[in-house]
Design an enzyme around this catalytic site. Structure first.
Site, PDB file in Angstrom:
ATOM      1  N   GLY A  10     -13.335  -3.546  -0.494  1.00  0.00           N
ATOM      2  CA  GLY A  10     -15.093  -3.422  -0.054  1.00  0.00           C
ATOM      3  C   GLY A  10     -15.531  -2.449  -1.470  1.00  0.00           C
ATOM      4  N   LYS A  61     -19.076 -15.717   0.632  1.00  0.00           N
ATOM      5  CA  LYS A  61     -20.467 -16.170   0.468  1.00  0.00           C
ATOM      6  C   LYS A  61     -21.652 -14.852  -0.669  1.00  0.00           C
ATOM      7  CE  LYS A  61     -20.895 -14.711   5.436  1.00  0.00           C
ATOM      8  NZ  LYS A  61     -20.830 -13.082   5.734  1.00  0.00           N
ATOM      9  N   ARG A  71       1.089  -1.221  -0.032  1.00  0.00           N
ATOM     10  CA  ARG A  71      -0.023  -0.208   0.174  1.00  0.00           C
ATOM     11  C   ARG A  71       1.123   1.251   0.561  1.00  0.00           C
ATOM     12  NH1 ARG A  71      -4.883  -1.840   3.726  1.00  0.00           N
ATOM     13  NH2 ARG A  71      -6.252  -2.758   2.185  1.00  0.00           N
ATOM     14  N   GLY A  78      -9.712  -8.577  -1.551  1.00  0.00           N
ATOM     15  CA  GLY A  78      -8.552  -8.382  -0.635  1.00  0.00           C
ATOM     16  C   GLY A  78      -7.953  -9.907  -1.008  1.00  0.00           C
TER      17      GLY A  78
HETATM   18  P1  ADP Z   1     -12.302 -11.400  -1.660  1.00  0.00           P
HETATM   19  O1  ADP Z   1     -11.532 -11.044  -0.422  1.00  0.00           O
HETATM   20  O2  ADP Z   1     -11.532 -12.535  -3.355  1.00  0.00           O
HETATM   21  O3  ADP Z   1     -13.244 -10.645  -1.939  1.00  0.00           O
HETATM   22  P2  ADP Z   1     -13.785 -13.424  -0.035  1.00  0.00           P
HETATM   23  O4  ADP Z   1     -13.748 -12.811   1.540  1.00  0.00           O
HETATM   24  O5  ADP Z   1     -15.429 -13.590  -0.780  1.00  0.00           O
HETATM   25  O6  ADP Z   1     -12.836 -12.886  -1.522  1.00  0.00           O
HETATM   26  O7  ADP Z   1     -13.482 -14.424   0.065  1.00  0.00           O
HETATM   27  C1  ADP Z   1     -12.488 -15.461   0.000  1.00  0.00           C
HETATM   28  C2  ADP Z   1     -12.087 -16.785   1.357  1.00  0.00           C
HETATM   29  O8  ADP Z   1     -13.222 -17.790   1.098  1.00  0.00           O
HETATM   30  C3  ADP Z   1     -11.093 -17.594   1.197  1.00  0.00           C
HETATM   31  O9  ADP Z   1     -10.426 -16.998   2.737  1.00  0.00           O
HETATM   32  C4  ADP Z   1     -11.214 -18.140   1.247  1.00  0.00           C
HETATM   33  O10 ADP Z   1     -10.757 -19.994   2.112  1.00  0.00           O
HETATM   34  C5  ADP Z   1     -12.671 -18.495   1.208  1.00  0.00           C
HETATM   35  N1  ADP Z   1     -13.325 -19.991   0.550  1.00  0.00           N
HETATM   36  C6  ADP Z   1     -13.542 -20.095  -1.454  1.00  0.00           C
HETATM   37  N2  ADP Z   1     -14.066 -21.571  -0.965  1.00  0.00           N
HETATM   38  C7  ADP Z   1     -14.283 -21.614  -0.275  1.00  0.00           C
HETATM   39  C8  ADP Z   1     -14.771 -22.541  -0.143  1.00  0.00           C
HETATM   40  N3  ADP Z   1     -15.368 -24.133  -0.797  1.00  0.00           N
HETATM   41  N4  ADP Z   1     -14.974 -23.282   1.529  1.00  0.00           N
HETATM   42  C9  ADP Z   1     -14.858 -22.356   2.700  1.00  0.00           C
HETATM   43  N5  ADP Z   1     -14.094 -21.006   2.372  1.00  0.00           N
HETATM   44  C10 ADP Z   1     -14.167 -21.751   0.943  1.00  0.00           C
HETATM   45 MG    MG Z   2     -12.192 -11.011   1.538  1.00  0.00          MG
END
Ligand code: ADP
Ligand code: MG
Length: 394
Positions: A374, A198, A37, A351
């Site tokens: 976000g 999610k 950053r 992230g």
């Molecule tokens: P980003 O930060 O890129 O937007 P998210 O915060 O939505 O992504 O999700 C990232 C998390 O999702 C990671 O910590 C990963 O371990 C978890 N994840 C991905 N696939 C699965 C799964 N099948 N079961 C449980 N957790 C998962």
């Molecule tokens: Mg995340």
């Protein structure tokens, strides 16, 4: 693309320029574990110094919740920035008040100071008008280069713009140019890959991309909610039971628009959520009772990689599996490698996705990795970010 004024549109020679940066770096016992950053903010700081500005930097760090927390002082950041710039960076004891005014009065053209953590004052997150006025009082021009906090209306991102001419920094401009291009004028076919934890976190993004993308590839934990909504048994996989209707309506919407909405065909399942869990590959219709989906399977990874190879634009948000555990990182790696090898414009938001790409050593081969988790999600939902809206139009 971006219609906001930038530091290129204002004369800053000899002026006091208040620059909101995102120096919210991870710290371990006072040591910076990742200085990305700080490095991302360098182009703006270097350019302002080159033009003879007096640079007043301000950031938040962590969540001190309106109190002074000594472990969240910005001294380590000032030290690292000074090394990177090859110039002294004076760290001030506060972000407002007489000591700040005095230090700024002593600045010469090209000097850099760093104010103390903005969130030591509750007025920052409350977007308090008097506090914003106090921040503004030491400067002539305001620059926002903190894309990662642009979705928050705080005193240093929004309030302050009432008192100073406000323009974008170079990092902010880069984020806006790349992210708005994928929404407004993507090179086609435009493939969006969505994964991560999610569905509920990403409903807005899915909705908006359904009106813009040509194809959606789904992976990660969120795929089990969609698979369940189609009536499949997902065993012990993460699944948002209260989002099944929503998942169904998103899939119907995609079908109505003739947008390909692809779910995994095969998955890697484990007998428990652990790095050393027993695991195997199964078809999505054959997840054993008590087992949980941890990654997309090899067949799905190959299919997704083929689509990526033929895309014009790829936007990726959310890992394909639990990439933090090596046994379940293959799907995420396959997508990252396919993007790195593709001629498409490749954008990574989120992230954890950005961390995965970094960890896999593929960051240099992406067109753009957003610095705002976000903020990039809200942008991709089609929302106007308050910190961006507050900047002057060109
Ligand atoms: P980003 O930060 O890129 O937007 P998210 O915060 O939505 O992504 O999700 C990232 C998390 O999702 C990671 O910590 C990963 O371990 C978890 N994840 C991905 N696939 C699965 C799964 N099948 N079961 C449980 N957790 C998962
Ligand atoms: Mg995340």
């Amino acid at each position: 693309m971006s219609n906001k004024k930038t530091i290129r549109d204002v004369d800053v020679r000899g002026k006091r320029v208040f620059v909101r940066v995102d120096f919210n770096v991870p710290l371990d016992d006072g040591r910076i574990t990742d200085d990305r950053r700080i490095r991302e903010a360098l182009p703006t700081i270097v350019e302002l110094r080159r033009q003879g500005a007096r640079v007043i930097l301000a950031s938040h760090l962590g969540r001190p919740d309106g109190k002074v927390v000594s472990g969240l002082r910005l001294d380590p950041v000032a030290g690292r920035l000074s090394e990177l710039l090859g110039a002294p960076v004076r760290k001030l004891p506060d972000c407002v008040g007489p000591e700040v005014a005095r230090a700024v009065a002593e600045m010469r053209d090209g000097d850099v100071v760093l104010l103390e953590n903005l969130r030591f004052h509750p007025e920052e997150e409350a977007n308090d008008e008097q506090f914003a006025r106090a921040l503004a009082s030491v400067a002539d021009v305001y620059v926002n280069d903190a894309f990662g906090t642009a979705h928050r209306a705080h005193a240093s991102t929004v309030g302050i713009t009432r008192f100073l001419p406000a323009v974008a920094g170079l990092l902010m401009e880069k984020e806006l140019v790349y992210l708005s291009r994928i929404l407004e004028d993507p090179r086609r076919p435009f493939v969006a890959i969505l994964g991560g934890k999610k569905v509920s976190d990403k409903i807005g993004v899915i909705r908006n991309l359904l009106t813009r993308a040509d194809m959606l590839l789904i992976g990660g934990a969120m795929s089990y909610t969609f698979l369940r909504a189609k009536g499949l048994n997902v065993g012990a996989s993460l699944c948002e039971e209260d989002k099944l209707d929503l998942a169904r309506s998103l899939m119907d919407d995609a079908a109505g628009r003739r947008i390909a909405f692809r779910l995994p065909d095969d998955v890697v399942v484990a007998d428990r959520f652990a790095e050393d869990a027993a695991h195997r590959v199964v078809a999505v219709g054959a997840i054993p009772q008590g087992w949980m989906g941890m990654d997309i399977g090899p067949q799905t990874a190959t299919a997704y990689a083929d689509v990526i190879a033929r895309a014009g634009t790829v936007m990726w948000n959310g890992p394909m599996g639990v990439f933090e555990f090596p046994a379940f990182a293959d799907g995420t790696r396959a997508v990252a490698e396919a993007m790195a090898g593709s001629k498409a414009v490749t954008i990574v938001g989120g992230g954890d996705s950005a961390a995965a790409v970094q960890q896999m050593g593929l960051a240099d081969r992406m067109t753009h990795i957003s610095t705002g988790g976000g903020a990039s999600l809200e942008f991709l939902e089609g929302k106007e970010l308050p910190g961006v809206a507050a900047l002057l139009d060109r």
